[in-house]
Design an enzyme around this catalytic site. Structure first.
Site, short mmCIF file in Angstrom:
data_model
loop_
_atom_site.label_atom_id
_atom_site.label_comp_id
_atom_site.label_asym_id
_atom_site.label_seq_id
_atom_site.Cartn_x
_atom_site.Cartn_y
_atom_site.Cartn_z
N ALA A 1 133.66 1.08 26.72
CA ALA A 1 132.06 1.74 25.94
C ALA A 1 131.49 1.07 25.01
CB ALA A 1 132.81 3.49 25.62
N GLY B 1 129.14 1.78 21.97
CA GLY B 1 128.08 3.47 22.96
C GLY B 1 126.51 2.91 23.50
N LYS C 1 125.30 1.52 26.03
CA LYS C 1 125.25 2.10 27.78
C LYS C 1 125.36 3.38 27.60
CE LYS C 1 125.57 -2.66 29.43
NZ LYS C 1 125.44 -3.52 28.33
N CYS D 1 127.55 -9.55 29.57
CA CYS D 1 125.93 -10.53 28.51
C CYS D 1 126.45 -11.69 29.24
CB CYS D 1 126.61 -9.22 28.21
SG CYS D 1 127.38 -9.57 26.39
#
Length: 429
Positions: free
Chosen positions: A240, A243, A245, A359
């Site tokens: 996560a 946070g 997403k 990414c």
């Protein structure tokens, strides 16, 4: 400061980055601390030159036939600031704080160069060892994709639908030129800056303080939408981080169901608590200890793995990382991703979905990683990514590249976003 002083300062920062092998943000911060007289406009302009020089390092060095901080600084202004050698020398002439004017040898080198004749890796502004990786990922479009990864980025925002809607936030940010994003249904985009300009400090806006929006690249918003979260589901965000997403999924789920936010590096979770309070995300439970996840085994509708990666898709925003990246680091990330997937799969219930996101734009971290997982885990099968894309983004097929073996690639040249990979596998039994 005049242009000459700004260019001299940028060359000083570039020299610091080169000598000490340090991140650009750290070098710019230290320069600012030792030059407190510099105003905000000067700092922004100096930062722009530095980041332009790092984004266009190959082409700037090729243009001046040198890879020195001076060549990169001058090259950045020539390539990105709409200046010619003559106009740049005219601006520097008489500026006692500026660097020496372009000399005869430099002017001769520039005159002898043509952008169309530059080697492919130069036009793609990437390290030589990354060129085959980009070609593997993008085929004949790899040079254009590399060049797009070397452009200035926009500033993207995600409207928090738990507290506002896009029209309301657009009205609040009318002076910023924010406009709806091309794909993300709740996204807004502020265009890339020009020259010495700077993006507005949107986090100082009352609307941000009230939790109406978050800063989040459109690509990150899109992959959150593709994950398929629905109100009432049980979701585990396994990596996560801060946070981003997690909060996007919470809004998609309308605060119903449950999201468990976990990260192996507990310190990375620290920002999520303030973000949750500001945004009123009430269906998120932060789980910092891996041992506390055992109760979730085989229970999750969706397990989202936003995997650690090379970050090659974020080179527009972190161009210095492009030149620090090594093949050894890539290999380490690939091994780490495989290990994380092997752990995360245990939390997916039969019929549930394992979502893998990076990414990165490198196939070894993306499609190849998903294919290797599918081969090793016969109880998981890829979802129909073409149908998934068409369902969410009808008539926008050209903006996302669907891989034949499963997965979706987003990239600056094709989708106008940072580079992202999305892949989803359904657990069969």
């Amino acid at each position: 400061m005049r242009t000459g002083g700004r260019l001299a300062a940028a060359i000083e920062v570039l020299d610091d980055i080169e000598r000490r092998h340090r991140p650009a943000a750290d070098a710019l911060r230290d320069w600012g601390l030792s030059h407190r007289f510099a105003g905000a406009g000067d700092r922004a302009a100096i930062g722009n030159i530095v980041y332009d020089a790092l984004r266009r390092r190959r082409s700037a060095g090729w243009l001046l036939d040198a890879d020195t901080p001076r060549a990169l600084g001058f090259g950045a202004l020539l390539l990105e600031w709409n200046l010619t050698p003559q106009s740049l020398n005219e601006m520097l002439d008489g500026d006692r704080f500026g660097p020496e004017l372009l000399g005869t040898d430099e002017l001769r080198a520039i005159a002898a160069r043509s952008a169309t004749e530059a080697p492919s890796a130069v036009r793609a502004d990437c390290p030589d060892w990354c060129a085959p990786l980009l070609e593997e990922s993008f085929g004949q479009d790899w040079v254009a994709e590399g060049a797009a990864l070397a452009a200035r980025p926009p500033l993207d925002l995600r409207v928090n639908t738990l507290k506002a809607d896009r029209a309301r936030v657009m009205a609040e940010l009318a002076e910023t030129q924010a406009a709806p994003t091309a794909l993300a249904p709740n996204g807004l985009r502020i265009p890339p800056i020009d020259g010495s300009g700077r993006h507005p400090n949107v986090q100082a806006e009352p609307a941000f303080q009230k939790g109406w929006f978050e800063v989040q690249d459109e690509g990150s918003q899109i992959v959150a939408e593709l994950a398929g979260a629905e109100p009432g589901m049980q979701v585990l965000d396994f990596c996560a981080g801060a946070g981003g997403k997690t909060l996007a999924l919470s809004a998609i789920m309308d605060n119903r169901g449950q999201i468990f936010a976990h990260d192996a590096e507990k310190a990375r979770l620290a920002p999520i608590f303030d973000r949750m309070r500001r945004s009123e995300n009430r269906n998120v439970q932060v789980v910092s200890r891996a041992s506390d996840l055992s109760a979730l085994t085989g229970q999750m509708d969706i397990v989202l793995v936003d995997a650690p990666c090379t970050g090659s898709g974020t080179w527009r925003r972190r161009p210095d990382a492009k030149w620090r990246l090594t093949e050894r680091q890539l290999d380490a990330r690939i091994a780490e991703q495989a290990a994380i997937l092997a752990t995360a799969k245990e939390f997916v219930k039969p019929g549930g979905r394992l979502v893998y996101i990076t990414c990165s734009v490198f196939s070894a971290e993306n499609g190849a990683q998903l294919a290797a997982f599918a081969t090793a885990n016969e109880d998981f099968a890829p979802v129909d990514h073409q149908a998934l894309w068409q369902d969410l983004f009808p008539d926008r097929e050209g903006l996302g590249r669907i891989l034949p073996g499963g997965g979706i690639i987003l990239s600056p040249a094709r989708s106008g976003t940072d580079g992202f990979f999305f892949g989803a596998m359904r657990r069969l039994h």
